[in-house]
Design an enzyme around this catalytic site. Structure first.
Site, short mmCIF file in Angstrom:
data_model
loop_
_atom_site.label_atom_id
_atom_site.label_comp_id
_atom_site.label_asym_id
_atom_site.label_seq_id
_atom_site.Cartn_x
_atom_site.Cartn_y
_atom_site.Cartn_z
N HIS A 1 33.49 46.68 -26.19
CA HIS A 1 34.16 45.96 -27.09
C HIS A 1 35.22 44.91 -26.02
CE1 HIS A 1 37.85 44.09 -28.93
NE2 HIS A 1 37.00 44.16 -29.86
N ASN A 2 36.09 45.66 -25.26
CA ASN A 2 36.88 44.93 -24.49
C ASN A 2 36.11 44.11 -23.47
OD1 ASN A 2 38.66 46.51 -25.77
ND2 ASN A 2 39.90 46.88 -24.15
N LYS B 1 34.63 51.28 -27.49
CA LYS B 1 35.83 50.38 -27.53
C LYS B 1 35.84 49.57 -26.21
CE LYS B 1 40.00 49.11 -28.18
NZ LYS B 1 40.76 48.93 -26.90
N ARG C 1 11.34 45.25 1.20
CA ARG C 1 11.66 46.70 1.17
C ARG C 1 10.66 47.64 1.96
NH1 ARG C 1 12.14 49.07 -3.32
NH2 ARG C 1 13.69 50.58 -2.87
N VAL D 1 55.24 51.25 -29.38
CA VAL D 1 54.76 50.19 -30.40
C VAL D 1 53.35 50.58 -31.20
CG1 VAL D 1 53.79 48.89 -28.75
CG2 VAL D 1 54.21 47.91 -30.46
N ARG E 1 38.55 36.34 -13.36
CA ARG E 1 39.77 36.87 -13.05
C ARG E 1 40.54 37.23 -11.76
NH1 ARG E 1 41.73 40.14 -18.88
NH2 ARG E 1 40.35 38.91 -20.14
N GLY F 1 51.79 53.58 -32.08
CA GLY F 1 51.94 54.68 -32.29
C GLY F 1 52.70 54.27 -33.78
N GLU G 1 34.95 41.05 -25.12
CA GLU G 1 36.03 40.29 -25.19
C GLU G 1 36.38 39.18 -23.90
OE1 GLU G 1 39.44 42.46 -26.90
OE2 GLU G 1 40.85 41.41 -25.24
N SER H 1 41.21 48.83 -31.94
CA SER H 1 41.17 47.65 -31.37
C SER H 1 42.23 46.63 -32.47
CB SER H 1 39.96 46.86 -31.16
OG SER H 1 40.08 45.63 -30.92
#
Ligand code: NBP
Length: 476
Positions: free
Chosen positions: A185-186, A182, A446, A12, A287, A14, A189, A128
């Site tokens: 970006h995701n 990219k 520490r 799809v 999620r 390509g 999102e 994207s």
């Protein structure tokens, strides 16, 4: 005449990219491992432009003008390696292999190195916008050599979405830079969607509004500074009714959010780079929480939903507060994502211009929004901006939104509505502006258990306290 560019992998994405290039005047050589997909493609779309179909990879390569530019649009991972390995022996010095799939940028770095040793150019190209974007104008993030962009740039700038006459495509930087941005970006999102989901949950739970009423609120918000593709889509999804039951669509969908992995990559990479992307991390974990059906069932069985007295709110005020919280938290999430881009660029010497990312995300991609114009302007005014949050426009937005943002987090806590992204972004904001953080105590702990040493705020040097001895301080 030879083809201007080649594309192998006619699934799809390509197919749509090839059609988009042909519609914009390029002669496109097309190939697919399973030949019938290539012939089907030509049967269905051959009249949309100039295509040269080949059954063998050899004929495909031979049909492209040198230096060849070949887009590989196959399943990310092993399939990409397989296609690149088959292609390379057929290519000549200066030819360019473009991976337009969703590759991890570290794979792109590896592939780029391997091809460079053979005198070839490898481009990692982030695309994207999904299927529709690929056909009608995506946002395109190109990582590769200047030579590769000179050859590829004119074609991708034509097929990309255009906003105010500017293409949503650019040469981000060398090798892995395109796939890196990219990925971020995701990640952004993910954060954006989680914030919207929390706003929806709050309005619905606290005010008892129906999905259709909520759709109206999101539509109204889409008229203002929150205007974005995702907000518009939220209204569409909330308004939608299930044909089978007549119920709101959101009430029949299983409430377990899936993921393909780019959010996880963003968070993993951020951890390695040491960039706190709390918004993206909370969104990714949210999620994950939603998918843990057994733990959810166990907790519901043991505790039931939170028993709260409910909160008294003025409806109009609360809607406005949630809108403010959404906007302020969104500023934080984007600021964090841009921090990650800057840090990744510094680490890999990519010389990425952050404002350019805002420019090419204004159209074509999923996070396209009016807001990105403000980010573009912010970086234009101050290219070395330390954080978007302190730039005038966003600082005003945060200051104006702050009271509502706090009220919303309080109301969510009181009414048992989980708001991980709203709350963590507020904590992040509070942490940054605080004059002293309890990190000083962490340093003390520490040093106490592991002699990890510390620095002092009042003088230079590195110190250690003899915790088990007389508690005197020594130079470390
Ligand atoms: P798929 O990811 O489903 O890949 C199918 C293509 O890969 C077919 O052309 C298939 O050839 C080819 N292929 C495979 Br699988 N293994 C191969 C091998 N060993 N050698 C040669 N070819 C092989 O297609 P897609 O959904 O169009 O996505 C393409 C890329 O675009 C992916 O990397 C995806 O992550 C990325 N992407 C997708 C979207 C989206 O919205 N779907 C958005 C942005 C990016 P065959 O026909 O012979 O099986």
């Amino acid at each position: 005449a030879k083809a201007d560019i080649g594309l192998t992998g006619l699934a799809v994405m390509g197919s749509n990219l090839a059609r988009n290039m042909a519609r914009n005047g390029s002669t496109v050589a097309v190939h697919n491992r399973t030949t019938s997909k290539m012939t089907d493609f030509l049967d269905q779309h051959g009249d949309e432009g100039d295509f040269v179909g080949s059954e063998s990879l050899e004929d495909f390569v031979a049909s492209i003008e040198k230096p060849r530019a070949i887009i590989v649009m196959v399943k990310a991972g092993a399939a990409t390696d397989a296609v690149v390995d088959e292609l390379t022996p057929l290519l000549d010095e200066g030819d360019i292999v473009v991976d337009a799939g969703n590759a991890h940028y570290e794979d792109t770095l590896r592939r780029q190195q391997a091809l460079e040793e053979k005198g070839l150019h490898f481009v990692g190209m982030g695309v994207s916008g999904g299927e529709v974007g690929a056909l009608e104008g995506p946002s395109i993030m190109v990582g590769g050599s200047d030579h590769a962009y000179e050859r590829l740039g004119p074609i991708v700038e034509k097929i990309a979405a255009q906003v105010d006459g500017t293409p949503c495509a650019t040469h981000v930087g060398p090798d892995g830079a395109g796939h890196f941005v990219k990925m971020v970006h995701n990640g952004i999102e993910y954060a954006d969607m989680q914030l919207i989901a929390e706003a929806y949950d709050l309005l619905r739970s606290v005010l008892g509004l129906s999905p259709a009423e909520l759709a109206g609120i999101f539509r109204e918000w889409n008229e203002g500074e929150l205007e974005s593709f995702l907000i518009e889509m939220t209204a569409d999804v909330l308004e939608h009714e299930d044909a089978e039951t007549g119920k709101p669509f959101v009430d029949v969908v299983l409430d377990q959010a899936e993921q393909k992995g780019t959010g996880r990559w963003t968070v993993q990479t951020a951890l390695e780079l040491g960039v706190p992307v709390t918004g993206i991390a909370e969104a990714t974990f949210a999620r994950s929480v939603s998918g843990h059906a057994e733990q959810r069932a166990a907790a519901q069985g043991k505790f039931g939903a939170a028993q709260t007295a409910g909160v008294e709110v003025d409806k109009e005020q609360f809607v406005s507060d949630v809108r403010d919280a959404l906007y302020a938290a969104k500023v934080v999430a984007y600021a964090q994502g841009f921090d990650q881009i800057v840090e990744g660029s510094n680490t890999h010497d990519w010389d990425v211009t952050p404002g350019d990312m805002a420019t090419i995300w204004r159209g074509g991609c999923i996070i396209r929004a009016k807001f990105l114009d403000r980010i573009r302007e912010a970086y234009e005014a101050e290219p070395d901006l330390t954080t978007l949050m302190t730039q005038d426009f966003f600082a005003d937005a945060i200051e104006q939104g702050e009271p509502g943002w706090r009220r919303v987090v309080v109301a969510a806590t009181e009414s048992g509505v989980p708001v991980p992204a709203f709350a963590s972004s507020l904590s992040y904001f509070d942490a940054l502006r605080r004059d002293r953080l309890p990190a000083a105590l962490i340093q003390g702990l520490r040093d106490n258990f592991g002699a990890h040493t510390y620095q002092r705020a009042d003088k230079d040097g590195t110190f250690h306290t003899l915790w088990a001895g007389d508690k005197s301080e020594v130079d470390a």
